[in-house]
Design an enzyme around this catalytic site. Structure first.
Site, PDB file in Angstrom:
ATOM      1  N   GLY A  78       0.817  -1.214   0.000  1.00 37.09           N
ATOM      2  CA  GLY A  78       0.000   0.000   0.000  1.00 37.09           C
ATOM      3  C   GLY A  78       0.841   1.249   0.000  1.00 37.09           C
ATOM      4  O   GLY A  78       0.449   2.286   0.545  1.00 37.09           O
ATOM      5  N   SER A  94      -6.427  -0.334  12.753  1.00 33.27           N
ATOM      6  CA  SER A  94      -7.238   0.884  12.821  1.00 33.27           C
ATOM      7  C   SER A  94      -7.935   0.937  14.165  1.00 33.27           C
ATOM      8  O   SER A  94      -8.303  -0.108  14.726  1.00 33.27           O
ATOM      9  CB  SER A  94      -8.282   0.896  11.701  1.00 33.27           C
ATOM     10  OG  SER A  94      -9.231   1.932  11.900  1.00 33.27           O
ATOM     11  N   TYR A 152     -14.745  -2.992   6.973  1.00 35.59           N
ATOM     12  CA  TYR A 152     -13.388  -2.488   7.245  1.00 35.59           C
ATOM     13  C   TYR A 152     -13.027  -2.695   8.712  1.00 35.59           C
ATOM     14  O   TYR A 152     -11.963  -3.226   9.040  1.00 35.59           O
ATOM     15  CB  TYR A 152     -13.311  -1.005   6.879  1.00 35.59           C
ATOM     16  CG  TYR A 152     -11.974  -0.360   7.179  1.00 35.59           C
ATOM     17  CD1 TYR A 152     -10.928  -0.451   6.266  1.00 35.59           C
ATOM     18  CD2 TYR A 152     -11.767   0.351   8.361  1.00 35.59           C
ATOM     19  CE1 TYR A 152      -9.703   0.139   6.525  1.00 35.59           C
ATOM     20  CE2 TYR A 152     -10.545   0.944   8.626  1.00 35.59           C
ATOM     21  CZ  TYR A 152      -9.517   0.841   7.710  1.00 35.59           C
ATOM     22  OH  TYR A 152      -8.297   1.427   7.976  1.00 35.59           O
ATOM     23  N   LYS A 202     -10.084  -5.159  10.384  1.00 32.86           N
ATOM     24  CA  LYS A 202      -8.999  -4.643  11.222  1.00 32.86           C
ATOM     25  C   LYS A 202      -8.999  -5.307  12.603  1.00 32.86           C
ATOM     26  O   LYS A 202      -7.928  -5.502  13.206  1.00 32.86           O
ATOM     27  CB  LYS A 202      -9.112  -3.126  11.350  1.00 32.86           C
ATOM     28  CG  LYS A 202      -8.869  -2.384  10.041  1.00 32.86           C
ATOM     29  CD  LYS A 202      -7.515  -2.701   9.448  1.00 32.86           C
ATOM     30  CE  LYS A 202      -7.208  -1.862   8.214  1.00 32.86           C
ATOM     31  NZ  LYS A 202      -5.862  -2.121   7.656  1.00 32.86           N
ATOM     32  N   ILE A 210      -6.679   9.851  10.350  1.00 36.50           N
ATOM     33  CA  ILE A 210      -5.456  10.420   9.809  1.00 36.50           C
ATOM     34  C   ILE A 210      -5.790  11.226   8.558  1.00 36.50           C
ATOM     35  O   ILE A 210      -6.456  10.735   7.638  1.00 36.50           O
ATOM     36  CB  ILE A 210      -4.443   9.308   9.458  1.00 36.50           C
ATOM     37  CG1 ILE A 210      -4.166   8.434  10.680  1.00 36.50           C
ATOM     38  CG2 ILE A 210      -3.154   9.915   8.918  1.00 36.50           C
ATOM     39  CD1 ILE A 210      -3.575   9.157  11.876  1.00 36.50           C
TER      40      ILE A 210
END
Length: 245
Positions: A14, A139, A153, A157, A186
């Site tokens: 990534g 996360s 998501y 995580k 972020i």
């Protein structure tokens, strides 16, 4: 890759943008040689050109075991493969009951299967080496019932945290550490796409009064890859400006 062949090599997935690109820039500045993996080949090619000759761009679909074998082969040719940083992730915001099974499967394939495949191929090499570092980017959504990101998501995580602990236990006797970094909100392209006009509202909900910076996450990753962090293993470290408080 040439002048740093005696230096250690890290694979960063990534790496094309956001936290991945920040991690790559920080590690390169710290003297690491890098394999920059991303499904966006153009993005990592540009980043490699920016960094220098000891950064190699690689088309890496983390869902694909063959792609992992290719990336590891390039890293091994470059020098001493010593670290893996799993950043690649798919992020979508959708109501739980609007998520299709296909979307659920793809998010988990990218965010959880991807790191599993990476650890599966890199872990034994580090074990045989007798040293090494793996850092998974998780996360803070793994701990929350609500948030900007989708349920798939957050679920992926949370699973990544379990994978981190299991991998840490399996590799610890060989001197290899596996840790997770769990960023909060972020600032960057992805968050601004998801949050839209809610950016200021999100910042106001964080005790620090602002969004985090990718470079702040990268600094923690760099430390976890250093010799100073040799006694830190199986840990999850929040970088969230105190949001969990």
């Amino acid at each position: 890759m040439g002048q740093r062949r005696h230096m250690r090599v890290a694979i960063v997935t990534g790496a094309g943008r956001g936290i991945g690109a920040a991690v790559a820039r920080r590690l390169y500045a710290d003297g690491w040689s890098l394999v920059l993996g991303d499904i966006d080949a153009d993005a990592v090619t540009l980043l490699a050109a920016e960094l220098g000759r000891d950064a190699a761009p690689v088309l890496l679909d983390v869902r694909d075991p063959v792609a992992w074998d290719h990336a590891v082969a390039i890293a091994s040719e470059a020098g001493d493969l010593a670290s893996l940083v799993n950043v690649a992730a798919r992020t979508d915001i959708r109501d739980l009951f609007e998520i299709t099974p296909e979307e659920w499967d793809d998010v988990l394939a990218t965010n959880l299967r991807g790191p599993f495949l990476g650890i599966r191929v890199v872990g034994p090499l580090l074990r045989d080496r007798g040293d090494g570092r793996i850092v998974n980017i998780a996360s803070d959504s793994a701990f929350r019932g609500r948030g900007v990101t989708g349920t798939h998501y957050a679920t992926s995580k949370a699973g990544l945290l379990a994978l981190t602990r299991r991998a840490a236990a399996a590799l610890a006797p060989s001197g290899v550490t596996v840790n997770a970094v769990a960023p909060g909100t972020i600032d960057g392209e992805t968050v601004r796409e998801l949050a839209g006009e809610r950016i200021e509202e999100l910042a106001s909900e964080i005790p620090a009064g602002r969004l985090g910076r990718p470079e702040e996450v990268a600094a923690l990753v760099a430390w976890l890859l250093s010799d100073e962090a040799a006694y830190v293993n199986g840990a999850t470290m929040l970088v969230d400006g105190g949001a969990a408080l």
